[in-house]
Design an enzyme around this catalytic site. Structure first.
Site, PDB file in Angstrom:
ATOM      1  CG  ASN A  99      47.133  28.398  34.715  1.00 29.63           C
ATOM      2  OD1 ASN A  99      46.277  27.554  34.460  1.00 29.63           O
ATOM      3  ND2 ASN A  99      46.831  29.601  35.195  1.00 29.63           N
ATOM      4  CE  LYS A 124      46.462  31.831  32.315  1.00 29.49           C
ATOM      5  NZ  LYS A 124      46.572  33.281  32.123  1.00 29.49           N
ATOM      6  CG  HIS A 165      45.422  32.448  37.934  1.00 29.90           C
ATOM      7  ND1 HIS A 165      44.797  33.309  37.061  1.00 29.90           N
ATOM      8  CD2 HIS A 165      46.651  32.215  37.426  1.00 29.90           C
ATOM      9  CE1 HIS A 165      45.626  33.562  36.055  1.00 29.90           C
ATOM     10  NE2 HIS A 165      46.760  32.919  36.249  1.00 29.90           N
ATOM     11  CD  GLU A 211      43.528  34.162  33.788  1.00 29.84           C
ATOM     12  OE1 GLU A 211      43.402  32.925  33.796  1.00 29.84           O
ATOM     13  OE2 GLU A 211      44.488  34.733  33.227  1.00 29.84           O
ATOM     14  CD  GLU A 268      50.447  34.156  37.343  1.00 30.02           C
ATOM     15  OE1 GLU A 268      51.021  33.637  36.385  1.00 30.02           O
ATOM     16  OE2 GLU A 268      49.238  33.986  37.573  1.00 30.02           O
ATOM     17  N   GLY A 287      48.876  37.465  29.767  1.00 32.15           N
ATOM     18  CA  GLY A 287      48.218  37.299  28.473  1.00 32.15           C
ATOM     19  C   GLY A 287      48.280  38.538  27.595  1.00 32.15           C
ATOM     20  CB  SER A 347      53.840  38.076  28.810  1.00 30.94           C
ATOM     21  OG  SER A 347      52.493  38.478  28.633  1.00 30.94           O
TER      22      SER A 347
HETATM   23  P1  13P Z   1      50.531  34.209  30.266  1.00 30.01           P
HETATM   24  O1  13P Z   1      51.856  33.521  30.368  1.00 30.01           O
HETATM   25  O2  13P Z   1      49.697  33.749  29.134  1.00 30.01           O
HETATM   26  O3  13P Z   1      50.692  35.705  30.351  1.00 30.01           O
HETATM   27  O4  13P Z   1      49.713  33.787  31.592  1.00 30.01           O
HETATM   28  C1  13P Z   1      50.325  33.885  32.814  1.00 30.01           C
HETATM   29  C2  13P Z   1      49.464  33.239  33.826  1.00 30.01           C
HETATM   30  O5  13P Z   1      48.417  33.731  34.171  1.00 30.01           O
HETATM   31  C3  13P Z   1      49.919  31.954  34.384  1.00 30.01           C
HETATM   32  O6  13P Z   1      49.145  31.580  35.473  1.00 30.01           O
END
Ligand code: 13P
Length: 251
Positions: A9, A11, A95, A97, A167, A173, A213
Site C-alpha cells: 500500500n 499510501k 484502511h 487511515e 492491521e 508506521g 510495520s
Molecule cells: P506500515 O507497513 O508502514 O506500518 O503500514 C502498514 C499499512 O498501513 C499498510 O496498509
C-alpha cells in the site's frame, strides 16, 4: 491451501517517476515468483502509468479506495468501473487511515465492499484496533464489530472475493510490529468468526493478511504462523529491495 498474498500500500507517496520506477523494478525483480500473489496499490493518479510498467509482469494492481456509487455526479470520487478500466484487480476498503483520519464508518465501508464485489473488483477489507482499545482488552470486540459490519449482507458465494487485512493501528508506521503471537491470536479469532458467519470451508479459504510495520526482518516469523496468509505492507513496500526481499522470503 491458501496461496500467500502480499500487497504494497503506497499510501500518499511516490510521484510519477518514482511510482513507475518502483513498479518496473518490482516487475524485473519478481519475474520468477509464481508461488505468491503480489499486488501494489499506488495513488489513483499513477494507476495508469503503473499498469503500463506492470503489463508483462505477474504483479497485480489495486486502488487504495473507491466510492460505492456508479459513475455520476460525485465530485472527486472514483468508481469501480474507472478502476477496472485502468486495470485494477483489487481495492482496499476501510484502511485505518481512512477510518481514523478521514472518518469512514463501518456502514460506508460495507457499501464499498459490496460495490467492489458486484463491480468485479477484489476488496481487501482492513480491520484493526487502536492502542487504547488493545490496552482495554477490546481487540476482539472491535475487530468483530468491524468484520460483521464490513461484511454485512455479503453472502457466502460473494465473500470469497474478499481478503481480510488485520492491521493493528498502533503498529502502522510506528516500527512497532505486532509479535507473531499477537498476530496469530487475532487472525485465529477472525477465522473462527468467519466460520460462524459463513462456514468452516469458507473460513479456511479466505486469506487474512497482517499489516503494521511488516518488513524483511519479520516476514518469515509472521508468515510462519498458521493463520497469517499474507502481508499488507506500507513503508517497506516503497522500496524495490525491501518489498522484493519480503516476497522472496515467502516464495
Ligand atoms: P506500515 O507497513 O508502514 O506500518 O503500514 C502498514 C499499512 O498501513 C499498510 O496498509
Amino acid at each position: 491451501m491458501r496461496k500467500p498474498f502480499i500487497a504494497g500500500n503506497w499510501k500518499m507517496n511516490t510521484n510519477c517517476q518514482s511510482a513507475t520506477d518502483l513498479a518496473s523494478g518490482l516487475a524485473a525483480e519478481l519475474s520468477e515468483v509464481t508461488t505468491v500473489d503480489v499486488a501494489v496499490c499506488p495513488p489513483f493518479v499513477y494507476l495508469q502509468s503503473v499498469a503500463k510498467a506492470l503489463s508483462s509482469s505477474n504483479i497485480s494492481m489495486g486502488a487504495q479506495d473507491m466510492y460505492f456509487e456508479g459513475n455520476g455526479a460525485f465530485t472527486g470520487e472514483i468508481s469501480t468501473e474507472m478502476l477496472k478500466d485502468v486495470c485494477c484487480t483489487y481495492v482496499l476498503a476501510g484502511h485505518s487511515e481512512r477510518r481514523h483520519v478521514i472518518g469512514e464508518t463501518d456502514e460506508l465501508i460495507n457499501k464499498k465492499v459490496k460495490t467492489a464485489i458486484s463491480g468485479g473488483l477484489l476488496p481487501i477489507l482492513c480491520v484493526g484496533e487502536l492502542l487504547e482499545q488493545r490496552e482495554a482488552n477490546k481487540t476482539d470486540e472491535v475487530v468483530t464489530e468491524q468484520l460483521k459490519k464490513g461484511l454485512a449482507g455479503i453472502d457466502a458465494e460473494k465473500v470469497l472475493a474478499v481478503t481480510i487485512a488485520y492491521e493493528p493501528v498502533w503498529a502502522i508506521g510506528t516500527g512497532k510490529t505486532a509479535t507473531s503471537d499477537q498476530a496469530q491470536e487475532v487472525h485465529a479469532m477472525i477465522r473462527k468468526l468467519l466460520a460462524e458467519m459463513y462456514d468452516e470451508k469458507i473460513a479456511s479459504q479466505l486469506r487474512i493478511q497482517y499489516g503494521g510495520s511488516a518488513k524483511p526482518e519479520n516476514t518469515a516469523e509472521l508468515m510462519a504462523r498458521a493463520d497469517v496468509d499474507g502481508l499488507l505492507v506500507g513503508g517497506a513496500g516503497l522500496k524495490v529491495d525491501s518489498f522484493s526481499a519480503m516476497i522472496k522470503t515467502i516464495a
